[in-house]
Write a protein that holds these residues in place. Structure first.
Motif, mmCIF file in Angstrom:
data_model
loop_
_atom_site.group_PDB
_atom_site.id
_atom_site.type_symbol
_atom_site.label_atom_id
_atom_site.label_comp_id
_atom_site.label_asym_id
_atom_site.label_seq_id
_atom_site.Cartn_x
_atom_site.Cartn_y
_atom_site.Cartn_z
ATOM 1 N N ASP A 181 0.645 -1.141 0.021
ATOM 2 C CA ASP A 181 0.177 -0.092 -0.424
ATOM 3 C C ASP A 181 0.587 1.226 0.465
ATOM 4 O O ASP A 181 1.766 1.197 0.618
ATOM 5 C CB ASP A 181 -1.364 -0.139 0.996
ATOM 6 N N ILE A 182 0.239 2.236 -0.530
ATOM 7 C CA ILE A 182 1.185 3.266 -0.873
ATOM 8 C C ILE A 182 1.132 3.616 1.033
ATOM 9 O O ILE A 182 2.742 4.560 0.479
ATOM 10 C CB ILE A 182 -0.335 4.653 -1.195
ATOM 11 N N GLU A 183 1.101 3.840 1.865
ATOM 12 C CA GLU A 183 0.845 4.079 2.982
ATOM 13 C C GLU A 183 2.265 3.557 3.527
ATOM 14 O O GLU A 183 3.651 4.542 3.606
ATOM 15 C CB GLU A 183 0.149 4.758 4.352
ATOM 16 N N SER A 184 2.683 2.765 3.327
ATOM 17 C CA SER A 184 4.140 1.739 3.989
ATOM 18 C C SER A 184 5.708 1.700 2.815
ATOM 19 O O SER A 184 5.502 1.797 3.222
ATOM 20 C CB SER A 184 3.561 0.261 3.916
ATOM 21 N N LEU A 185 4.592 2.118 1.477
ATOM 22 C CA LEU A 185 5.964 2.388 0.697
ATOM 23 C C LEU A 185 6.524 3.740 1.170
ATOM 24 O O LEU A 185 7.482 4.480 0.580
ATOM 25 C CB LEU A 185 5.435 2.648 -1.329
ATOM 26 N N VAL A 186 5.400 5.078 1.296
ATOM 27 C CA VAL A 186 6.192 6.431 1.635
ATOM 28 C C VAL A 186 6.325 6.260 3.174
ATOM 29 O O VAL A 186 7.461 6.539 2.922
ATOM 30 C CB VAL A 186 4.643 7.186 2.015
ATOM 31 N N LYS A 187 6.585 5.391 4.032
ATOM 32 C CA LYS A 187 7.251 5.111 5.184
ATOM 33 C C LYS A 187 8.422 4.854 5.433
ATOM 34 O O LYS A 187 9.269 5.101 5.222
ATOM 35 C CB LYS A 187 6.062 4.288 6.274
ATOM 36 N N GLU A 188 8.614 3.546 4.688
ATOM 37 C CA GLU A 188 9.856 2.953 3.983
ATOM 38 C C GLU A 188 11.087 4.246 3.004
ATOM 39 O O GLU A 188 11.500 4.493 3.183
ATOM 40 C CB GLU A 188 9.916 2.054 2.890
ATOM 41 N N ALA A 189 10.162 5.083 2.100
ATOM 42 C CA ALA A 189 10.898 5.802 1.560
ATOM 43 C C ALA A 189 11.479 6.886 2.463
ATOM 44 O O ALA A 189 12.798 7.720 2.216
ATOM 45 C CB ALA A 189 10.393 6.142 0.231
ATOM 46 N N TYR A 226 -6.397 -1.419 -4.596
ATOM 47 C CA TYR A 226 -7.777 -0.541 -4.854
ATOM 48 C C TYR A 226 -8.727 -0.695 -6.157
ATOM 49 O O TYR A 226 -9.453 0.477 -5.997
ATOM 50 C CB TYR A 226 -6.697 0.819 -5.380
ATOM 51 N N GLY A 227 -8.362 -2.227 -6.868
ATOM 52 C CA GLY A 227 -9.336 -1.577 -7.807
ATOM 53 C C GLY A 227 -8.851 -0.996 -8.801
ATOM 54 O O GLY A 227 -9.980 -0.563 -9.978
ATOM 55 N N GLU A 228 -8.120 -0.079 -9.065
ATOM 56 C CA GLU A 228 -7.745 0.728 -10.188
ATOM 57 C C GLU A 228 -6.257 0.953 -9.999
ATOM 58 O O GLU A 228 -5.291 1.031 -8.966
ATOM 59 C CB GLU A 228 -8.699 2.122 -10.169
ATOM 60 N N ARG A 229 -6.060 1.253 -11.183
ATOM 61 C CA ARG A 229 -3.336 1.652 -11.323
ATOM 62 C C ARG A 229 -3.788 3.210 -10.234
ATOM 63 O O ARG A 229 -3.886 3.898 -10.634
ATOM 64 C CB ARG A 229 -4.024 1.909 -12.907
ATOM 65 N N LYS A 230 -2.846 2.225 -9.798
ATOM 66 C CA LYS A 230 -2.098 3.728 -8.313
ATOM 67 C C LYS A 230 -1.135 4.862 -8.698
ATOM 68 O O LYS A 230 -0.363 4.885 -7.391
ATOM 69 C CB LYS A 230 -3.096 2.643 -7.270
ATOM 70 N N LEU A 231 -0.136 4.523 -9.842
ATOM 71 C CA LEU A 231 1.250 4.140 -10.022
ATOM 72 C C LEU A 231 1.328 5.912 -9.443
ATOM 73 O O LEU A 231 2.451 6.599 -9.000
ATOM 74 C CB LEU A 231 1.945 3.626 -11.458
ATOM 75 N N ASN A 232 0.996 6.705 -10.123
ATOM 76 C CA ASN A 232 0.492 7.914 -10.661
ATOM 77 C C ASN A 232 0.401 8.394 -9.103
ATOM 78 O O ASN A 232 0.733 9.911 -8.740
ATOM 79 C CB ASN A 232 -0.273 9.033 -10.981
ATOM 80 N N ASP A 233 -0.797 8.064 -8.377
ATOM 81 C CA ASP A 233 -0.941 8.628 -7.268
ATOM 82 C C ASP A 233 0.637 8.023 -6.176
ATOM 83 O O ASP A 233 1.011 9.230 -5.055
ATOM 84 C CB ASP A 233 -1.878 8.257 -6.037
ATOM 85 N N LEU A 234 1.030 7.656 -6.148
ATOM 86 C CA LEU A 234 2.063 6.924 -5.161
ATOM 87 C C LEU A 234 3.212 7.742 -5.780
ATOM 88 O O LEU A 234 3.884 8.641 -5.091
ATOM 89 C CB LEU A 234 2.399 5.333 -6.212
#
Ligand code: SF4
Length: 407
Positions: free
Chosen positions: A142-150, A176-184
């Motif tokens: 999920d985006i949260e854990s990737l942001v935390k790691e970064a 998420y049921g949709e592509r989220k690379l952009n949000d990440l």
């Protein structure tokens, strides 16, 4: 490595350091990678038999794929683990997996860049590829854990994040049921200290349009895109089950180049795939000549059991595959030399990774570590701190190396 270090172990990535225990993380998707993994295991067994190390453990893709065969073939290994066995592996050392250690990684790269794996596994079924069988279905983090790691990586001095996955552009669809690379990407660009974000392994089919705009707009996202296109002949692409054809590939490249001026495109190709006649190979060569990719890598087709292509006839002889690899690399070498000549006199912001043979070795935003071009600066003339960004004027260019001076 971070988990073991937290449990009090002294952990090193370098194979030349002295250790009591060796854990080998293997690769196993094509013949050459399997051979390299086996050679590494045998070398460690040799050290164990000579009393230089006490235990050898093997984990990763090779031991996942050949979990039945390896303990029989190489029984001297203390224990084998698969791709989802990190908790089991830690237990051997009396260590408990701790979720809160996300981001507390011990880097195997220089301190200023880190690979960030945003998802694991793959839902596609490219005919030549054993990876989905080894790594399982696509699971995004999920985006949260990737942001935390970064954020933790940035606190430790990481300036460049290199996003990887088996299929980067699929990111988010499963959770998420949709592509989220952009949000990440947008979330990662907000992290203080991160100055470069690089994208690797973007699958061409279903490429998220908005990501192209974000690359164009966001300063921190390198003008760099790695899209493995594999081939260009329509029959071969169809047999490869890639979901795109020549027209789609050409349109995507044209769109990327139009939307992001100065974009460096890297691609990887396979030669010697079943049914690749001289004519089809020539089509590939003509296309490479026309497209003039900034970066290009080429693999010789590896006939893998339990893949769709494994059921076809591996009809291109090995020596022809090798000749085709060499022909493409010779062609790309000429293209790269020509592109590089146009850079002489230009000034680029570079980051420096290491010192080697009296040169500081660095990269521009158009180059990923280990696989792309390098910028060399005379270490007898200049003093450069590794991991710092410096403006460099290019004074000389070869096919894959640029030489420069501090501005
Ligand atoms: S997208 Fe990549 S990892 Fe997935 S099946 Fe195709 S080649 Fe393999």
């Amino acid at each position: 490595m971070g988990q073991l270090a937290y449990s009090g172990y002294s952990v090193s990535h370098e194979s030349d350091e002295k250790a009591d225990v060796v854990i080998i993380n293997t690769c196993g998707f094509i013949h050459d990678a399997k051979q390299e993994s086996i050679d590494t295991i045998l070398a460690a067994i040799h050290d164990k038999q000579n009393g230089l190390i006490e235990q050898v453990y093997v984990t990763g893709c090779l031991s996942e794929r050949y979990k039945k065969e390896l303990p029989i073939e190489i029984p001297e290994v203390d224990q084998y683990f698969g791709t989802h066995d990190m908790i089991k592996l830690l237990k051997v050392f009396g260590a408990e997996y701790k979720h809160e250690l996300i981001g507390e990684r011990k880097l195997s790269t220089p301190n200023h860049y880190a690979y960030l794996k945003i998802s694991e596994g793959c839902d596609r079924s490219c005919s030549f590829c054993a990876i989905p069988m080894i790594r399982g279905r696509h699971i995004s983090r999920d985006i949260e854990s990737l942001v935390k790691e970064a954020e933790k990586l940035a606190e430790k001095g990481v300036k460049e994040l290199i996003l990887i996955a088996q299929d980067l552009t699929f990111y988010g669809l499963d959770i998420y049921g949709e592509r989220k690379l952009n949000d990440l990407l947008k979330a990662l660009t907000k992290i203080d200290g991160i100055e470069w974000i690089r994208l690797h392994y973007a699958f061409p089919t279903g490429f998220p349009e908005e990501v192209i705009q974000t690359i164009a707009k966001e300063e921190k996202i390198c003008n760099y895109m790695d899209i493995p296109l594999q081939h260009i002949n329509d029959d071969i692409l169809k047999s490869m089950k890639r979901g795109h054809n020549k027209t789609i590939a050409n349109k995507l490249i044209a769109k990327l180049r139009k939307s992001v001026p100065n974009l460096a495109i890297r691609t990887t190709l396979i030669v010697g795939y079943p049914g690749e006649t001289e004519e089809k190979f020539q089509e590939l060569k003509d296309w490479i000549q026309k497209m003039r990719f900034d970066r290009l890598g080429v693999f010789s087709y590896s006939h893998e059991e339990q893949t769709h292509a494994g059921e076809l006839i591996d009809d291109v002889p090995e020596h022809i595959k090798k000749e085709r690899v060499d022909e493409i690399m010779a062609l790309q070498s000429q293209i790269s030399w020509e592109i590089n000549q146009q850079k002489v006199g230009n000034i680029y912001r570079c980051i420096f990774d290491r010192i080697e043979d009296k040169y500081y070795v660095g990269r521009t935003e158009f180059d990923s570590p280990e696989v792309d071009n390098e910028v060399r600066v005379d270490a007898t003339k200049y003093q450069i701190d590794l991991g710092k960004f410096i403006q460099i004027k290019i004074t000389k260019a070869e096919a894959f190396d640029l030489y420069g001076e501090i501005v």
